[in-house]
Motif scaffolding. Structure first.
Motif, PDB file in Angstrom:
ATOM      1  N   TYR A   7       0.842  -1.051  -0.045  1.00 17.34           N
ATOM      2  CA  TYR A   7      -0.044  -0.082   0.020  1.00 17.34           C
ATOM      3  C   TYR A   7       0.882   1.338  -0.019  1.00 17.34           C
ATOM      4  CZ  TYR A   7      -3.378  -3.332   1.513  1.00 17.34           C
ATOM      5  OH  TYR A   7      -4.179  -4.500   1.710  1.00 17.34           O
ATOM      6  N   VAL A   8       0.539   2.162  -0.733  1.00 21.90           N
ATOM      7  CA  VAL A   8       1.128   3.418  -0.504  1.00 21.90           C
ATOM      8  C   VAL A   8      -0.094   4.253   0.059  1.00 21.90           C
ATOM      9  CG1 VAL A   8       1.655   5.680  -2.060  1.00 21.90           C
ATOM     10  CG2 VAL A   8       2.431   3.345  -2.758  1.00 21.90           C
ATOM     11  N   TYR A   9       0.214   5.274   0.957  1.00 20.36           N
ATOM     12  CA  TYR A   9      -0.827   5.861   1.692  1.00 20.36           C
ATOM     13  C   TYR A   9      -0.396   7.352   2.003  1.00 20.36           C
ATOM     14  CZ  TYR A   9       2.227   4.912   5.783  1.00 20.36           C
ATOM     15  OH  TYR A   9       3.238   4.552   6.563  1.00 20.36           O
ATOM     16  N   ILE A  10      -1.406   8.163   2.274  1.00 23.57           N
ATOM     17  CA  ILE A  10      -1.229   9.405   2.677  1.00 23.57           C
ATOM     18  C   ILE A  10      -2.052   9.587   3.835  1.00 23.57           C
ATOM     19  CG2 ILE A  10      -1.570  11.947   2.040  1.00 23.57           C
ATOM     20  CD1 ILE A  10      -1.573  11.114  -1.004  1.00 23.57           C
ATOM     21  N   LEU A  11      -1.175  10.237   4.914  1.00 20.56           N
ATOM     22  CA  LEU A  11      -1.868  10.632   6.077  1.00 20.56           C
ATOM     23  C   LEU A  11      -1.787  12.017   6.128  1.00 20.56           C
ATOM     24  CD1 LEU A  11       0.374   8.431   8.722  1.00 20.56           C
ATOM     25  CD2 LEU A  11      -2.178   8.091   7.554  1.00 20.56           C
ATOM     26  N   THR A  12      -2.563  12.702   7.227  1.00 16.56           N
ATOM     27  CA  THR A  12      -2.600  14.104   7.335  1.00 16.56           C
ATOM     28  C   THR A  12      -2.922  14.290   8.948  1.00 16.56           C
ATOM     29  OG1 THR A  12      -3.303  16.400   6.456  1.00 16.56           O
ATOM     30  CG2 THR A  12      -4.859  14.581   6.787  1.00 16.56           C
ATOM     31  N   ASN A  13      -2.905  15.569   9.242  1.00 11.22           N
ATOM     32  CA  ASN A  13      -3.021  16.008  10.696  1.00 11.22           C
ATOM     33  C   ASN A  13      -4.349  16.459  10.800  1.00 11.22           C
ATOM     34  OD1 ASN A  13      -2.797  18.294   9.398  1.00 11.22           O
ATOM     35  ND2 ASN A  13      -1.471  19.201  11.045  1.00 11.22           N
ATOM     36  N   LYS A  14      -4.754  16.910  12.010  1.00  9.27           N
ATOM     37  CA  LYS A  14      -6.354  17.166  12.138  1.00  9.27           C
ATOM     38  C   LYS A  14      -6.729  18.286  11.482  1.00  9.27           C
ATOM     39  CE  LYS A  14      -9.160  18.711  16.033  1.00  9.27           C
ATOM     40  NZ  LYS A  14      -9.080  19.067  17.639  1.00  9.27           N
ATOM     41  N   ASN A  16      -5.496  19.017   8.287  1.00  4.60           N
ATOM     42  CA  ASN A  16      -5.319  18.867   6.992  1.00  4.60           C
ATOM     43  C   ASN A  16      -4.081  19.725   6.308  1.00  4.60           C
ATOM     44  OD1 ASN A  16      -7.271  16.907   7.155  1.00  4.60           O
ATOM     45  ND2 ASN A  16      -8.702  18.413   6.706  1.00  4.60           N
ATOM     46  N   THR A  17      -3.173  20.087   7.106  1.00  3.18           N
ATOM     47  CA  THR A  17      -2.282  21.302   6.587  1.00  3.18           C
ATOM     48  C   THR A  17      -0.924  20.341   6.596  1.00  3.18           C
ATOM     49  OG1 THR A  17      -1.671  21.593   9.165  1.00  3.18           O
ATOM     50  CG2 THR A  17      -3.245  23.105   7.994  1.00  3.18           C
ATOM     51  N   VAL A  18      -0.734  19.247   6.707  1.00  2.00           N
ATOM     52  CA  VAL A  18       0.687  18.528   6.362  1.00  2.00           C
ATOM     53  C   VAL A  18       0.289  17.093   5.612  1.00  2.00           C
ATOM     54  CG1 VAL A  18       2.511  17.511   7.786  1.00  2.00           C
ATOM     55  CG2 VAL A  18       1.641  19.427   8.520  1.00  2.00           C
ATOM     56  N   LEU A  19       1.027  16.815   4.994  1.00  2.00           N
ATOM     57  CA  LEU A  19       0.932  15.455   4.246  1.00  2.00           C
ATOM     58  C   LEU A  19       2.001  14.429   4.398  1.00  2.00           C
ATOM     59  CD1 LEU A  19      -0.681  16.942   0.829  1.00  2.00           C
ATOM     60  CD2 LEU A  19      -1.916  15.783   2.806  1.00  2.00           C
ATOM     61  N   TYR A  20       1.766  13.365   4.501  1.00  2.47           N
ATOM     62  CA  TYR A  20       2.768  12.418   4.889  1.00  2.47           C
ATOM     63  C   TYR A  20       2.321  11.111   4.044  1.00  2.47           C
ATOM     64  CZ  TYR A  20       5.580   8.472   6.888  1.00  2.47           C
ATOM     65  OH  TYR A  20       6.453   7.414   7.073  1.00  2.47           O
ATOM     66  N   VAL A  21       3.619  10.705   3.109  1.00  3.16           N
ATOM     67  CA  VAL A  21       3.382   9.636   2.229  1.00  3.16           C
ATOM     68  C   VAL A  21       4.058   8.427   2.683  1.00  3.16           C
ATOM     69  CG1 VAL A  21       3.641   9.095  -0.171  1.00  3.16           C
ATOM     70  CG2 VAL A  21       2.809  11.294   0.184  1.00  3.16           C
ATOM     71  N   GLY A  22       3.808   7.158   2.841  1.00  3.57           N
ATOM     72  CA  GLY A  22       4.440   6.275   3.227  1.00  3.57           C
ATOM     73  C   GLY A  22       3.871   5.173   2.244  1.00  3.57           C
ATOM     74  N   ALA A  44       5.094  11.616  13.664  1.00  2.00           N
ATOM     75  CA  ALA A  44       4.924  11.678  14.880  1.00  2.00           C
ATOM     76  C   ALA A  44       5.045  13.288  15.133  1.00  2.00           C
ATOM     77  CB  ALA A  44       5.682  10.995  15.685  1.00  2.00           C
ATOM     78  N   THR A  45       5.958  13.993  14.774  1.00  2.00           N
ATOM     79  CA  THR A  45       6.315  15.376  14.947  1.00  2.00           C
ATOM     80  C   THR A  45       5.203  16.333  14.531  1.00  2.00           C
ATOM     81  OG1 THR A  45       8.735  14.980  14.822  1.00  2.00           O
ATOM     82  CG2 THR A  45       7.963  17.191  14.352  1.00  2.00           C
ATOM     83  N   TYR A  46       4.547  15.922  13.587  1.00  4.13           N
ATOM     84  CA  TYR A  46       3.664  16.831  12.952  1.00  4.13           C
ATOM     85  C   TYR A  46       2.013  16.243  13.135  1.00  4.13           C
ATOM     86  CZ  TYR A  46       7.555  19.438  11.157  1.00  4.13           C
ATOM     87  OH  TYR A  46       8.449  20.151  10.885  1.00  4.13           O
ATOM     88  N   ASN A  47       2.088  15.262  13.909  1.00  2.86           N
ATOM     89  CA  ASN A  47       0.846  14.622  13.966  1.00  2.86           C
ATOM     90  C   ASN A  47      -0.078  14.016  12.951  1.00  2.86           C
ATOM     91  OD1 ASN A  47       0.894  15.083  17.129  1.00  2.86           O
ATOM     92  ND2 ASN A  47       0.733  17.302  16.695  1.00  2.86           N
ATOM     93  N   CYS A  48       0.683  13.402  12.193  1.00  2.00           N
ATOM     94  CA  CYS A  48      -0.086  13.120  10.932  1.00  2.00           C
ATOM     95  C   CYS A  48      -0.488  11.645  11.324  1.00  2.00           C
ATOM     96  CB  CYS A  48       0.997  12.784   9.915  1.00  2.00           C
ATOM     97  SG  CYS A  48       1.416  14.548   9.336  1.00  2.00           S
ATOM     98  N   ASN A  49      -1.773  11.346  11.554  1.00  6.51           N
ATOM     99  CA  ASN A  49      -2.427  10.196  12.083  1.00  6.51           C
ATOM    100  C   ASN A  49      -3.948  10.046  11.513  1.00  6.51           C
ATOM    101  OD1 ASN A  49      -3.981  12.001  13.615  1.00  6.51           O
ATOM    102  ND2 ASN A  49      -2.977  11.611  15.471  1.00  6.51           N
TER     103      ASN A  49
END
Length: 102
Positions: A7-14, A16-22, A44-49
């Motif tokens: 899976y390729v996934y995108i997470l963001t914070n509460k 929706n200002t930060v994007l994380y791709v994994g 973890a630093t930017y609360n992307c969950n």
């Protein structure tokens, strides 16, 4: 022959200002790790969950290539991709970790 899933996934914070791709072979487990901040780092630093997008692949090479493509692309392209499938930016993992204890 076992069929593999990656899976390729995108997470963001509460907000929706930060994007994380994994990329992972265990989406449910990996998202849980992000939510619990089990590993120190960007998410973890930017609360992307909050899981807002994911794609499934049979081959790890394809998943890694897609992850690199997303990371190399513009932020706006990632936003457009999210909006296309998840207009409200809902957490797609809602309900994954609910359980009833007896």
């Amino acid at each position: 022959m076992k069929i593999h899933q990656y899976y390729v996934y995108i997470l963001t914070n509460k907000l929706n200002t930060v994007l994380y791709v994994g990329v992972t072979n265990d989406l449910v487990g990996r998202v849980y790790q992000h939510k619990q901040k089990l590993f120190k780092g960007f998410s973890a630093t930017y609360n992307c969950n909050k899981l807002v997008y994911y794609e499934e692949f049979q081959w790890i090479q394809d998943a890694i290539a897609r992850e690199k493509q997303l990371k190399a692309g513009s932020r706006q392209k990632m936003i457009d991709l999210i909006i296309e499938d998840n207009l409200s930016w809902d957490d797609l993992s809602n309900g994954w970790y609910d359980y009833v204890s007896c």
